[in-house]
Design a protein around this motif. Sequence first.
Motif, short mmCIF file in Angstrom:
data_model
loop_
_atom_site.label_atom_id
_atom_site.label_comp_id
_atom_site.label_asym_id
_atom_site.label_seq_id
_atom_site.Cartn_x
_atom_site.Cartn_y
_atom_site.Cartn_z
N UNK A 38 40.48 -55.34 -13.29
CA UNK A 38 41.62 -55.92 -13.38
C UNK A 38 41.70 -56.52 -15.06
N UNK A 39 42.89 -56.76 -15.48
CA UNK A 39 43.28 -57.14 -16.51
C UNK A 39 43.28 -58.67 -16.38
N UNK A 40 42.66 -59.38 -17.42
CA UNK A 40 43.00 -60.89 -17.61
C UNK A 40 43.57 -61.19 -18.93
N UNK A 41 44.70 -62.03 -18.88
CA UNK A 41 45.10 -62.80 -17.93
C UNK A 41 45.86 -61.93 -17.01
N UNK A 42 46.14 -62.55 -15.85
CA UNK A 42 46.88 -61.94 -14.72
C UNK A 42 48.24 -61.77 -15.14
N UNK A 43 48.88 -60.83 -14.64
CA UNK A 43 50.39 -60.46 -14.78
C UNK A 43 51.15 -61.63 -14.17
N UNK A 44 50.71 -61.96 -12.99
CA UNK A 44 51.60 -63.06 -12.28
C UNK A 44 50.95 -63.90 -11.52
N UNK A 45 51.21 -65.19 -10.97
CA UNK A 45 50.39 -65.91 -10.08
C UNK A 45 51.08 -66.51 -8.95
N UNK A 46 50.51 -67.13 -7.93
CA UNK A 46 51.39 -67.63 -6.95
C UNK A 46 50.39 -68.83 -6.24
#
Length: 269
Positions: A38-46
């Motif tokens: 997984x790439x950091x930072x995230x592409x989207x959050x919720x």
Amino acid sequence: MPISTAPVVVLGYTLKSSSPSSATIKFYLHLADAANKPVLPAARSGTMTMTPTYGLYSGKFTPPYVVPANTQYFISFDNTGMSHPICTTANTRINYYWRPQNATTWNGTPTSFTQAWTFRVDTTQCPPSAAYSMYGAGCKGTGPGNGIPALSHTGLPQLGKSFTVDLNNARATAAALLVLGFSDKLWAALPLPFDLTPIGAPGCKLLASGETMGGLVTSATGTAKMTFLIPNISALGGLMLFNQFIVSDPTVNTLQVVLSNGGKMTLGQ
């Protein structure tokens, strides 16, 4: 998450768990790097709000995230303030990446368990891109230029927008039909392309089925066009339609018509 051959719109995330007290739980969408981590930072959050009652809790990504075709992606969540997710026993070992809350990298290799969290990723597929292409060849008539009616287009058949099929090089002020159908292989029992030579139009071929036909008259310069308003209905995305012009040309052959090349339209975004 499973890799899709088409773009995927990720709408949100649902997890079966609980919290000792009501808490806001953050979750994230990550694309994969070259090492498939997984790439950091995230592409989207919720976020989702959990209570002490075990159950399914959901949240949305705002706005939704479009994952490109053939792309690996991951969903992660912050387990601070929540109980362990409810698990089910899996038949095979399942790999998970993890990291401390403030760490900027994931652990070197995924942790492997025989238990799987109960979760759901809410997705929908994007309608395909609108497209138009020409195929086949027309037959010579008495129109301007090389005399072969030429089908072309203006714009693309995009959902909710106008789109035009154009005709050039046809006989002036002539009656014409635009044939529009669902196939370039078969029209009822008639195989396509269908050679019209035996019935009086040498070198002419019918290239598209004719479930629908629209009449028009060419201009003084042998041009015409038919404009369509494509309904903005997502279910129409990917629908393919085939079209071809048939033009009256009384002196050119026994059948008294010539035909254009064919066009293939794909409805989409």
